[in-house]
Enzyme design. Structure first.
Site, PDB file in Angstrom:
ATOM      1  N   LYS A 113       0.797  -1.238   0.000  1.00 31.88           N
ATOM      2  CA  LYS A 113       0.000   0.000   0.000  1.00 31.88           C
ATOM      3  C   LYS A 113       0.830   1.290   0.000  1.00 31.88           C
ATOM      4  O   LYS A 113       0.382   2.333   0.464  1.00 31.88           O
ATOM      5  CB  LYS A 113      -1.013   0.030   1.166  1.00 31.88           C
ATOM      6  CG  LYS A 113      -1.855  -1.195   1.306  1.00 31.88           C
ATOM      7  CD  LYS A 113      -2.362  -1.749   0.013  1.00 31.88           C
ATOM      8  CE  LYS A 113      -3.404  -0.911  -0.672  1.00 31.88           C
ATOM      9  NZ  LYS A 113      -3.717  -1.502  -2.031  1.00 31.88           N
ATOM     10  N   HIS A 151       6.891  -7.424  -2.340  1.00 31.53           N
ATOM     11  CA  HIS A 151       6.752  -6.717  -1.056  1.00 31.53           C
ATOM     12  C   HIS A 151       7.708  -7.316  -0.020  1.00 31.53           C
ATOM     13  O   HIS A 151       7.579  -7.036   1.174  1.00 31.53           O
ATOM     14  CB  HIS A 151       5.325  -6.863  -0.513  1.00 31.53           C
ATOM     15  CG  HIS A 151       4.272  -6.166  -1.319  1.00 31.53           C
ATOM     16  ND1 HIS A 151       4.390  -4.867  -1.727  1.00 31.53           N
ATOM     17  CD2 HIS A 151       3.059  -6.591  -1.761  1.00 31.53           C
ATOM     18  CE1 HIS A 151       3.297  -4.515  -2.402  1.00 31.53           C
ATOM     19  NE2 HIS A 151       2.491  -5.542  -2.435  1.00 31.53           N
ATOM     20  N   SER A 178      -4.570   2.837   4.269  1.00 27.85           N
ATOM     21  CA  SER A 178      -4.745   2.204   2.954  1.00 27.85           C
ATOM     22  C   SER A 178      -4.820   0.676   3.095  1.00 27.85           C
ATOM     23  O   SER A 178      -5.625   0.010   2.449  1.00 27.85           O
ATOM     24  CB  SER A 178      -3.575   2.606   2.054  1.00 27.85           C
ATOM     25  OG  SER A 178      -3.752   2.114   0.765  1.00 27.85           O
TER      26      SER A 178
HETATM   27  P1  A3P Z   1      -4.930   4.890  -0.857  1.00 32.30           P
HETATM   28  O1  A3P Z   1      -5.582   3.640  -0.367  1.00 32.30           O
HETATM   29  O2  A3P Z   1      -4.400   5.753   0.233  1.00 32.30           O
HETATM   30  O3  A3P Z   1      -5.788   5.660  -1.804  1.00 32.30           O
HETATM   31  P2  A3P Z   1      -0.304  -0.226  -3.792  1.00 32.30           P
HETATM   32  O4  A3P Z   1      -0.310  -0.074  -5.273  1.00 32.30           O
HETATM   33  O5  A3P Z   1       1.062  -0.366  -3.203  1.00 32.30           O
HETATM   34  O6  A3P Z   1      -1.262  -1.270  -3.339  1.00 32.30           O
HETATM   35  O7  A3P Z   1      -0.775   1.161  -3.167  1.00 32.30           O
HETATM   36  C1  A3P Z   1      -2.103   1.579  -3.302  1.00 32.30           C
HETATM   37  C2  A3P Z   1      -2.196   3.007  -2.848  1.00 32.30           C
HETATM   38  O8  A3P Z   1      -1.587   3.851  -3.845  1.00 32.30           O
HETATM   39  C3  A3P Z   1      -3.642   3.470  -2.727  1.00 32.30           C
HETATM   40  O9  A3P Z   1      -3.639   4.463  -1.693  1.00 32.30           O
HETATM   41  C4  A3P Z   1      -3.872   4.078  -4.101  1.00 32.30           C
HETATM   42  O10 A3P Z   1      -4.962   4.956  -4.166  1.00 32.30           O
HETATM   43  C5  A3P Z   1      -2.547   4.787  -4.301  1.00 32.30           C
HETATM   44  N1  A3P Z   1      -2.293   5.106  -5.723  1.00 32.30           N
HETATM   45  C6  A3P Z   1      -2.380   4.286  -6.782  1.00 32.30           C
HETATM   46  N2  A3P Z   1      -2.145   4.965  -7.921  1.00 32.30           N
HETATM   47  C7  A3P Z   1      -1.894   6.246  -7.563  1.00 32.30           C
HETATM   48  C8  A3P Z   1      -1.594   7.429  -8.305  1.00 32.30           C
HETATM   49  N3  A3P Z   1      -1.519   7.428  -9.623  1.00 32.30           N
HETATM   50  N4  A3P Z   1      -1.397   8.574  -7.612  1.00 32.30           N
HETATM   51  C9  A3P Z   1      -1.479   8.593  -6.264  1.00 32.30           C
HETATM   52  N5  A3P Z   1      -1.773   7.501  -5.505  1.00 32.30           N
HETATM   53  C10 A3P Z   1      -1.979   6.337  -6.155  1.00 32.30           C
END
Ligand code: A3P
Length: 295
Positions: A48, A108, A138
């Site tokens: 996340k 991860h 998140s």
């Molecule tokens: P939130 O749950 O805070 O919105 P991962 O890809 O490691 O699982 O992380 C997911 C997190 O990255 C989520 O955070 C998601 O919304 C955010 N995320 C994904 N794409 C993004 C982007 N283009 N810009 C900003 N945040 C992004």
């Protein structure tokens, strides 16, 4: 807790002392024996932290800004998740073994569990970190929406588990600090989600330089546009909506949820925040690693 879900202990075991999905543990011998190739690029994050965002940026770089090429397949096929092994959805090692070079690998894993082959082959590694408070928020919503993972009792309960390292991939503190140590290696680039939110152009330029690619204004503009939160939220190849509700139920919480720095303020109570800050100080004492929880 939903009656259709298994209990926490049914679902998780321990891998090198770290809580991990039992399904991943069963196949972990294949990860340990994984054969890296020198031109593999590894994206490592604590869950996340913006893995999907960084993965899409790297795909755009590898495809010279060709948006259509990036849309040809879903992100979890273009950037396989190394240690993931589920019966129906994906198997990272199998996907990677069949993939042509140059491969982009998502993981991860903490330093101590990353297959040695990546170090032996001197592969480039990018570690993306994110402040712990936004990560825990998140992560909480992610666990609620991934149908098979048992739900925590409450947000407070999940934060307690997170502080104790009793969540998949273990302690955020250990993970982040150990990768920070590794960033002294010139093959490892350490990035911050908050820096990407604040000035994505600067971070994309940093990535291009690390990867030895030429940076043109046109390419950088295309990357920034295509990987904005809104574009990725509307893009089925990055928003995980191709997975059925039985895997990820986006009605519970969308995968592309908020994409902000500081959303933790909407979820932490004053008391929980104080407790978290105290724990944070203890865990990060002596570390030169500094995070921003607002920008
Ligand atoms: P939130 O749950 O805070 O919105 P991962 O890809 O490691 O699982 O992380 C997911 C997190 O990255 C989520 O955070 C998601 O919304 C955010 N995320 C994904 N794409 C993004 C982007 N283009 N810009 C900003 N945040 C992004």
């Amino acid at each position: 807790m939903s009656s259709s879900k298994p209990s926490f202990s049914d679902y998780f075991g321990k891998l090198g002392g770290i809580p991990m999905y039992k399904k991943f543990i069963e196949q972990f011998h294949n990860v340990e024996e994984f054969e890296a190739r020198p031109d593999d690029l590894v994206i490592v994050t604590y869950p996340k932290s913006g893995t999907t965002w960084l993965s899409e940026i790297i795909c755009m770089i590898y495809n010279n800004g060709d948006v259509e090429k990036c849309k040809e397949d879903v992100i979890f096929n273009r950037v396989p998740y190394l240690e993931c092994s589920t019966e129906h959805v994906m198997n990272g090692v199998e996907q990677l073994n069949e993939m042509a070079s140059p491969r982009i690998v998502k993981s991860h894993l903490p330093v101590k569990l990353l297959p040695v082959s990546f170090w032996e082959k001197n592969c480039k590694i990018i570690y993306l970190s994110r402040n712990a408070k936004d990560v825990v928020v998140s992560y909480y919503f992610f666990i609620l929406m991934v149908t098979a993972i048992p739900d925590p009792d409450s947000f407070q309960d999940f934060v307690e588990k997170f502080m104790d390292g009793e969540v998949p991939y273990g302690s955020w503190f250990e993970h982040t600090k150990s990768w920070w140590e590794k960033s002294k290696n010139p093959q490892v680039l350490f990035l911050f989600y908050e820096d990407m939110k604040e000035n994505i152009r600067k971070e994309v330029m940093k990535l291009l330089e690390f990867l030895g690619r030429k940076a043109s204004d046109e390419l950088v503009d295309k990357i920034i546009k295509h990987t904005s939160f809104q574009e990725m939220k509307n893009n089925p190849s990055t928003n995980y909506t191709t997975l059925p509700d039985e895997v990820m139920n986006q009605k519970v919480s969308p995968f592309m949820r908020k994409g902000d720095v500081g959303d933790w303020k909407n979820h932490f109570t004053v008391a929980l925040n104080e407790k978290f800050d105290m724990h944070y100080e203890q865990q990060m004492k002596g570390s030169t690693l500094k995070f921003r929880t607002k920008i």
